[in-house]
Design a protein around this motif. Sequence first.
Motif, PDB file in Angstrom:
ATOM      1  N   UNK A 103      29.404  31.559  37.092  1.00 37.89           N
ATOM      2  CA  UNK A 103      29.045  32.808  37.760  1.00 37.89           C
ATOM      3  C   UNK A 103      30.093  33.167  38.814  1.00 37.89           C
ATOM      4  N   UNK A 104      30.607  32.160  39.507  1.00 33.07           N
ATOM      5  CA  UNK A 104      31.669  32.406  40.481  1.00 33.07           C
ATOM      6  C   UNK A 104      32.919  32.933  39.791  1.00 33.07           C
ATOM      7  N   UNK A 105      33.259  32.368  38.639  1.00 36.15           N
ATOM      8  CA  UNK A 105      34.408  32.843  37.878  1.00 36.15           C
ATOM      9  C   UNK A 105      34.211  34.287  37.443  1.00 36.15           C
ATOM     10  N   UNK A 106      33.012  34.618  36.970  1.00 37.94           N
ATOM     11  CA  UNK A 106      32.733  35.992  36.548  1.00 37.94           C
ATOM     12  C   UNK A 106      32.796  36.956  37.731  1.00 37.94           C
ATOM     13  N   UNK A 107      32.322  36.507  38.894  1.00 36.31           N
ATOM     14  CA  UNK A 107      32.381  37.356  40.081  1.00 36.31           C
ATOM     15  C   UNK A 107      33.832  37.618  40.484  1.00 36.31           C
ATOM     16  N   UNK A 108      34.675  36.599  40.381  1.00 38.39           N
ATOM     17  CA  UNK A 108      36.091  36.780  40.690  1.00 38.39           C
ATOM     18  C   UNK A 108      36.736  37.777  39.725  1.00 38.39           C
ATOM     19  N   UNK A 109      36.412  37.675  38.444  1.00 37.22           N
ATOM     20  CA  UNK A 109      36.950  38.624  37.465  1.00 37.22           C
ATOM     21  C   UNK A 109      36.410  40.024  37.717  1.00 37.22           C
ATOM     22  N   UNK A 110      35.156  40.111  38.140  1.00 33.18           N
ATOM     23  CA  UNK A 110      34.580  41.417  38.472  1.00 33.18           C
ATOM     24  C   UNK A 110      35.376  42.081  39.599  1.00 33.18           C
ATOM     25  N   UNK A 111      35.736  41.298  40.611  1.00 28.63           N
ATOM     26  CA  UNK A 111      36.520  41.850  41.724  1.00 28.63           C
ATOM     27  C   UNK A 111      37.903  42.294  41.253  1.00 28.63           C
ATOM     28  N   UNK A 112      38.470  41.559  40.283  1.00 27.84           N
ATOM     29  CA  UNK A 112      39.755  41.982  39.729  1.00 27.84           C
ATOM     30  C   UNK A 112      39.621  43.346  39.056  1.00 27.84           C
ATOM     31  N   UNK A 113      38.524  43.562  38.339  1.00 29.01           N
ATOM     32  CA  UNK A 113      38.283  44.864  37.728  1.00 29.01           C
ATOM     33  C   UNK A 113      38.109  45.964  38.763  1.00 29.01           C
ATOM     34  N   UNK A 114      37.414  45.647  39.856  1.00 28.15           N
ATOM     35  CA  UNK A 114      37.256  46.620  40.945  1.00 28.15           C
ATOM     36  C   UNK A 114      38.614  46.977  41.533  1.00 28.15           C
ATOM     37  N   UNK A 115      39.489  45.976  41.673  1.00 25.33           N
ATOM     38  CA  UNK A 115      40.830  46.234  42.204  1.00 25.33           C
ATOM     39  C   UNK A 115      41.612  47.174  41.285  1.00 25.33           C
ATOM     40  N   UNK A 116      41.461  47.012  39.965  1.00 25.93           N
ATOM     41  CA  UNK A 116      42.143  47.906  39.029  1.00 25.93           C
ATOM     42  C   UNK A 116      41.635  49.339  39.161  1.00 25.93           C
ATOM     43  N   UNK A 117      40.317  49.479  39.298  1.00 26.54           N
ATOM     44  CA  UNK A 117      39.744  50.826  39.439  1.00 26.54           C
ATOM     45  C   UNK A 117      40.200  51.463  40.745  1.00 26.54           C
ATOM     46  N   UNK A 118      40.217  50.695  41.823  1.00 31.30           N
ATOM     47  CA  UNK A 118      40.692  51.223  43.105  1.00 31.30           C
ATOM     48  C   UNK A 118      42.152  51.626  43.025  1.00 31.30           C
ATOM     49  N   UNK A 119      42.947  50.815  42.337  1.00 31.95           N
ATOM     50  CA  UNK A 119      44.358  51.162  42.179  1.00 31.95           C
ATOM     51  C   UNK A 119      44.510  52.483  41.427  1.00 31.95           C
ATOM     52  N   UNK A 120      43.681  52.677  40.408  1.00 33.05           N
ATOM     53  CA  UNK A 120      43.702  53.946  39.664  1.00 33.05           C
ATOM     54  C   UNK A 120      43.332  55.112  40.579  1.00 33.05           C
ATOM     55  N   UNK A 121      42.285  54.939  41.374  1.00 39.59           N
ATOM     56  CA  UNK A 121      41.840  56.020  42.254  1.00 39.59           C
ATOM     57  C   UNK A 121      42.900  56.368  43.293  1.00 39.59           C
ATOM     58  N   UNK A 122      43.517  55.335  43.872  1.00 32.49           N
ATOM     59  CA  UNK A 122      44.515  55.586  44.910  1.00 32.49           C
ATOM     60  C   UNK A 122      45.815  56.157  44.344  1.00 32.49           C
ATOM     61  N   UNK A 123      46.113  55.871  43.089  1.00 23.40           N
ATOM     62  CA  UNK A 123      47.346  56.377  42.497  1.00 23.40           C
ATOM     63  C   UNK A 123      47.200  57.789  41.940  1.00 23.40           C
TER      64      UNK A 123
END
Length: 333
Positions: A80-100
């Motif tokens: 579950x911790x691993x999945x949560x870390x991957x979830x945050x990576x996905x959030x970072x990608x979405x934020x990068x898209x929004x900011x760009x």
Amino acid sequence: MMTQNDSDIWFEESSGSGMTSPLSQLDQSDPTTIPEASPLSLWGVALCVSGTLIVSENTIVVAAILATPSLRAPVFLLLASLALADLLAGVALILQFLFLFCVEPTDWSDLMTSGLLATSLTASLLSLMGVALDRYLSLSHALTYGSRHSRRCAAGLLALVWLGSCLIGLGPMLGWHCLNDITSCSVARPLTRTYLSLLCGGFLLVIMVTLQLYTGICRVARRHAHAIATQRHFLPDDQSYNSKHGGRGKGLSRLLLVLGVFVSCWTPFALYGLLGDASSSPLYTYATLVPAAGNSLLNPLLYSLRNRDIRKVLLHACCPHRHTHNTHRPVDV
């Protein structure tokens, strides 16, 4: 996402936007000019779609594990911790898209997305090392491991993992960046080369420790197999016993598959982060970052759909009446 402006510009040039290098912009542009959001490109679409898929997949995995009381073995908490870390990576990608592509990019947005991705990377690799440690302890201390004490230890370990990961991720926002000194930039602007070198060096160190743990697992499993073969004529033909120990072998293969995918996805960027600098071609940066992002997309498929317990939970959520009479028991992953 940890990217340098050169990389973003490279992809935008390939889509016909005709923008110039950000390093030259620093020299030629008016410092009072407000940056504008870039026009949408193929890279931006891929960034948004992949981030959405990663968040969706890992949210399902985290919810399935945390919402099921029987999935409280240490290994499930670590997954579950691993999945949560991957979830945050996905959030970072979405934020990068929004900011760009949606809002005006700022230095603060670069630092936030870079720090979030550093946090998710650190938590992900430490969780994988924790999974390897869990497997080693479950084999070498089979009679005592898995008790409430073990679950408390796993919870304490995860607390330390996330505390350390968050502290590492705060580094760019606390001043460990190259926004004021472009000569100190790494291949992943705005991170400094020193920061990225330490991060990638730590990643390679954890990978070596994890591989050593799995080497120990193989030794212990081989000893167990030898002992069972020696005493086989004394053992009853117990199908549940054989099923349990056969499942353990399948679980080891599954975790080795997850580890192999993680190593093959992150090692290229880790090595490139150690050897490259800001003058390196942005093509190489994206060529090593794409597999790293793909790791967060593949992990749910490797340990959720292939795991019988998690698969039962998901099937029960989709068809509750069909699986009402099924009993649920945790098994080795």
